[in-house]
Design a protein around this motif. Structure first.
Motif, short mmCIF file in Angstrom:
data_model
loop_
_atom_site.label_atom_id
_atom_site.label_comp_id
_atom_site.label_asym_id
_atom_site.label_seq_id
_atom_site.Cartn_x
_atom_site.Cartn_y
_atom_site.Cartn_z
N GLY A 1 0.80 -1.22 0.00
CA GLY A 1 0.00 0.00 0.00
C GLY A 1 0.83 1.27 0.00
O GLY A 1 0.44 2.28 -0.58
N LEU A 2 1.99 1.22 0.65
CA LEU A 2 2.88 2.38 0.67
C LEU A 2 3.43 2.65 -0.73
O LEU A 2 3.48 3.80 -1.17
CB LEU A 2 4.02 2.18 1.67
CG LEU A 2 5.03 3.32 1.74
CD1 LEU A 2 4.34 4.62 2.19
CD2 LEU A 2 6.17 2.98 2.67
N ILE A 3 3.81 1.59 -1.43
CA ILE A 3 4.33 1.77 -2.79
C ILE A 3 3.23 2.34 -3.69
O ILE A 3 3.48 3.25 -4.49
CB ILE A 3 4.88 0.45 -3.36
CG1 ILE A 3 6.05 -0.07 -2.51
CG2 ILE A 3 5.31 0.61 -4.82
CD1 ILE A 3 7.20 0.91 -2.36
N SER A 4 2.03 1.84 -3.54
CA SER A 4 0.90 2.37 -4.30
C SER A 4 0.71 3.86 -4.02
O SER A 4 0.55 4.66 -4.95
CB SER A 4 -0.37 1.60 -3.96
OG SER A 4 -1.48 2.15 -4.64
N ALA A 5 0.73 4.24 -2.75
CA ALA A 5 0.54 5.64 -2.37
C ALA A 5 1.67 6.52 -2.91
O ALA A 5 1.43 7.65 -3.35
CB ALA A 5 0.44 5.76 -0.85
N ILE A 6 2.90 6.01 -2.90
CA ILE A 6 4.04 6.76 -3.43
C ILE A 6 3.87 6.96 -4.93
O ILE A 6 4.03 8.07 -5.45
CB ILE A 6 5.37 6.04 -3.11
CG1 ILE A 6 5.67 6.12 -1.62
CG2 ILE A 6 6.52 6.62 -3.94
CD1 ILE A 6 6.78 5.21 -1.14
N GLU A 7 3.51 5.89 -5.63
CA GLU A 7 3.36 5.98 -7.08
C GLU A 7 2.19 6.86 -7.49
O GLU A 7 2.19 7.41 -8.60
CB GLU A 7 3.23 4.59 -7.69
CG GLU A 7 4.53 3.80 -7.65
CD GLU A 7 4.44 2.46 -8.34
OE1 GLU A 7 3.40 2.12 -8.92
OE2 GLU A 7 5.45 1.72 -8.30
N LEU A 8 1.21 7.02 -6.63
CA LEU A 8 0.08 7.91 -6.89
C LEU A 8 0.34 9.34 -6.38
O LEU A 8 -0.54 10.19 -6.44
CB LEU A 8 -1.20 7.35 -6.26
CG LEU A 8 -1.72 6.06 -6.87
CD1 LEU A 8 -2.84 5.48 -6.01
CD2 LEU A 8 -2.19 6.29 -8.30
N ASN A 9 1.54 9.56 -5.87
CA ASN A 9 1.96 10.86 -5.33
C ASN A 9 1.10 11.30 -4.14
O ASN A 9 0.86 12.48 -3.94
CB ASN A 9 1.98 11.95 -6.40
CG ASN A 9 2.85 13.13 -6.02
OD1 ASN A 9 3.77 13.00 -5.22
ND2 ASN A 9 2.56 14.29 -6.57
N LYS A 10 0.65 10.32 -3.37
CA LYS A 10 -0.14 10.61 -2.17
C LYS A 10 0.72 10.61 -0.92
O LYS A 10 0.33 11.16 0.11
CB LYS A 10 -1.27 9.59 -2.01
CG LYS A 10 -2.34 9.70 -3.08
CD LYS A 10 -3.45 8.71 -2.85
CE LYS A 10 -4.54 8.89 -3.88
NZ LYS A 10 -5.64 7.95 -3.68
N THR A 11 1.87 9.94 -0.99
CA THR A 11 2.78 9.83 0.14
C THR A 11 4.20 10.08 -0.37
O THR A 11 4.60 9.50 -1.38
CB THR A 11 2.71 8.42 0.76
OG1 THR A 11 1.38 8.17 1.19
CG2 THR A 11 3.66 8.27 1.93
N PRO A 12 4.96 10.93 0.32
CA PRO A 12 6.35 11.15 -0.12
C PRO A 12 7.23 9.95 0.22
O PRO A 12 6.94 9.18 1.13
CB PRO A 12 6.78 12.38 0.67
CG PRO A 12 5.91 12.39 1.88
CD PRO A 12 4.61 11.74 1.48
N LEU A 13 8.28 9.82 -0.53
CA LEU A 13 9.26 8.77 -0.30
C LEU A 13 10.14 9.21 0.86
O LEU A 13 10.69 10.31 0.85
CB LEU A 13 10.09 8.58 -1.57
CG LEU A 13 10.91 7.32 -1.74
CD1 LEU A 13 10.04 6.08 -1.63
CD2 LEU A 13 11.59 7.35 -3.09
N THR A 14 10.26 8.39 1.89
CA THR A 14 11.08 8.73 3.05
C THR A 14 12.55 8.52 2.74
O THR A 14 12.91 7.78 1.82
CB THR A 14 10.72 7.86 4.27
OG1 THR A 14 11.06 6.50 3.98
CG2 THR A 14 9.25 7.98 4.63
N LYS A 15 13.39 9.16 3.52
CA LYS A 15 14.85 9.00 3.37
C LYS A 15 15.22 7.52 3.56
O LYS A 15 16.05 6.99 2.83
CB LYS A 15 15.59 9.89 4.37
CG LYS A 15 17.09 9.84 4.23
CD LYS A 15 17.55 10.39 2.90
CE LYS A 15 19.07 10.40 2.83
NZ LYS A 15 19.57 10.77 1.50
N GLN A 16 14.56 6.87 4.51
CA GLN A 16 14.84 5.45 4.77
C GLN A 16 14.49 4.61 3.55
O GLN A 16 15.25 3.71 3.17
CB GLN A 16 14.04 4.98 5.98
CG GLN A 16 14.32 3.55 6.37
CD GLN A 16 13.55 3.13 7.61
OE1 GLN A 16 12.87 3.92 8.25
NE2 GLN A 16 13.65 1.86 7.96
N SER A 17 13.38 4.89 2.90
CA SER A 17 13.00 4.15 1.69
C SER A 17 13.95 4.44 0.54
O SER A 17 14.29 3.55 -0.23
CB SER A 17 11.57 4.47 1.28
OG SER A 17 10.66 3.96 2.22
#
Length: 109
Positions: free
Chosen positions: A28-44
Motif C-alpha cells: 500500500g505504501l508503494i501504491s501511495a508513493i506511485e500515486l503521489n499521495k505519500t512522499p518517499l522517506t529517506k529510509q526508503s
C-alpha cells in the motif's frame, strides 16, 4: 520522484507487492508513493538505492543514470556484507579502514 519509483519498479519487472517486500515496506505504501499521495522517506530512498543499486541522484532529482554501475566484485562483496550482523559489519568496516591506511602509507613511503 513518484514517477521514477514506478519507472524503476517496472524496469525491474516487479509488482508493487514484490518491490515493497524487497525494501521492507507494505504494498500500500508503494501504491501511495506511485500515486503521489505519500512522499518517499529517506529510509526508503536508502533501501531502494542499496537493494537495487539505484543512483540516488537519479531517484531524487532525475539527473544521471538510473543504476549505479558496479563491478561484479563490488556486488559480490556487498551481497555478502549485508548478510552479516551489525557487529560483524562494524568490524569489517574498521578492518577495511585499517587496510586503506596501510595501503596509503605504503604508497607514500
Amino acid at each position: 520522484m513518484y514517477k521514477r519509483v514506478e519507472q524503476l519498479r517496472k524496469s525491474l519487472n516487479l509488482t508493487q507487492k514484490d518491490f515493497a517486500e524487497k525494501i521492507g515496506v507494505k504494498q500500500g505504501l508503494i501504491s501511495a508513493i506511485e500515486l503521489n499521495k505519500t512522499p518517499l522517506t529517506k529510509q526508503s530512498i536508502i533501501a531502494i538505492c542499496s537493494i537495487f543499486s539505484v543512483n540516488e541522484l537519479w531517484l531524487t532529482t532525475g539527473k544521471g543514470e538510473m543504476f549505479n554501475i558496479k563491478s561484479s566484485l563490488e556486488n559480490d562483496f556487498f551481497e555478502v556484507y549485508k548478510n552479516f550482523s551489525p557487529d560483524i559489519q562494524s568490524c569489517l568496516l574498521n578492518f577495511a579502514k585499517e587496510l586503506l591506511n596501510i595501503q596509503n602509507n605504503s604508497l607514500e613511503g
